[in-house]
Design an enzyme around this catalytic site. Structure first.
Site, PDB file in Angstrom:
ATOM      1  N   GLU A 162       1.876   1.676  -3.400  1.00 25.41           N
ATOM      2  CA  GLU A 162       0.722   2.146  -4.151  1.00 25.41           C
ATOM      3  C   GLU A 162       0.543   3.657  -3.967  1.00 25.41           C
ATOM      4  O   GLU A 162       0.264   4.381  -4.929  1.00 25.41           O
ATOM      5  CB  GLU A 162      -0.530   1.408  -3.687  1.00 25.41           C
ATOM      6  CG  GLU A 162      -1.782   1.802  -4.431  1.00 25.41           C
ATOM      7  CD  GLU A 162      -3.009   1.067  -3.928  1.00 25.41           C
ATOM      8  OE1 GLU A 162      -3.910   0.832  -4.752  1.00 25.41           O
ATOM      9  OE2 GLU A 162      -3.088   0.740  -2.726  1.00 25.41           O
ATOM     10  N   ARG A 164       0.833  -1.214   0.000  1.00 23.14           N
ATOM     11  CA  ARG A 164       0.000   0.000   0.000  1.00 23.14           C
ATOM     12  C   ARG A 164       0.867   1.263   0.000  1.00 23.14           C
ATOM     13  O   ARG A 164       0.511   2.266  -0.611  1.00 23.14           O
ATOM     14  CB  ARG A 164      -0.960   0.019   1.184  1.00 23.14           C
ATOM     15  CG  ARG A 164      -2.051  -1.009   1.089  1.00 23.14           C
ATOM     16  CD  ARG A 164      -2.973  -0.725  -0.092  1.00 23.14           C
ATOM     17  NE  ARG A 164      -3.986  -1.749  -0.185  1.00 23.14           N
ATOM     18  CZ  ARG A 164      -4.215  -2.492  -1.263  1.00 23.14           C
ATOM     19  NH1 ARG A 164      -3.508  -2.323  -2.355  1.00 23.14           N
ATOM     20  NH2 ARG A 164      -5.148  -3.406  -1.265  1.00 23.14           N
ATOM     21  N   SER A 200      14.942  15.543   1.697  1.00 26.23           N
ATOM     22  CA  SER A 200      16.001  14.684   2.217  1.00 26.23           C
ATOM     23  C   SER A 200      15.431  13.480   2.938  1.00 26.23           C
ATOM     24  O   SER A 200      14.441  13.580   3.659  1.00 26.23           O
ATOM     25  CB  SER A 200      16.885  15.479   3.188  1.00 26.23           C
ATOM     26  OG  SER A 200      17.847  14.627   3.789  1.00 26.23           O
TER      27      SER A 200
END
Length: 146
Positions: free
Chosen positions: A90, A87, A113
């Site tokens: 995703e 996920r 960063s």
């Protein structure tokens, strides 16, 4: 001892003592996400923190040395199979370009960063289902022109 062996020793000791990552990090006065990452081999630990962790979990000098050693930060290039990790991939897949556009619109041409960086995970209780709050805080690094 390599990082994988170190991680296995830490997880076994953590389980034997029935400690959470949060409890371990709190007893070290450090961030839960960072301590967990170092224990999983993704960051090196300063010597004093490695000593504290090894004292808490009753681990050897070999584990301490492996905690202090600099890691090689690599990961599988395949899409992960674990649903929670998937996920997160995703989210980056769907929103990565959007985040890049919004960040660069606000800050200019550069990156966030991952070195000068913190991350926290919070549980937000909700009657419709508990929520996960991820907070990522990274220094903006502008690209240099020369």
């Amino acid at each position: 001892m390599n990082k994988l062996e170190m991680t296995e020793a830490i997880i076994l000791a953590k389980q034997a003592k029935a400690l959470s990552w949060e409890a371990i990090a709190a007893s070290m006065a450090m961030g839960t996400v960072w301590v967990t990452s170092a224990c999983l081999g993704k960051n090196s630990m300063p010597e004093n923190a490695a000593s504290k962790l090894c004292d808490i979990l009753e681990l050897s000098e070999e584990v301490k040395a492996a905690l202090i050693a600099y890691p090689t930060k690599t990961w599988e290039q395949q899409v992960p199979q674990d649903p929670l990790v998937y996920r997160l991939y995703e989210i980056v897949g769907v929103y990565g370009d959007t985040l890049k556009e919004v960040i660069q619109e606000k800050f200019g041409d550069g990156i966030m960063s991952a070195i000068d960086f913190t991350m926290d995970v919070e549980k937000i209780e909700d009657p419709k289902g508990d929520r996960v709050l991820l907070t990522m805080n990274g220094k903006f690094l502008p690209y240099k022109a020369w």
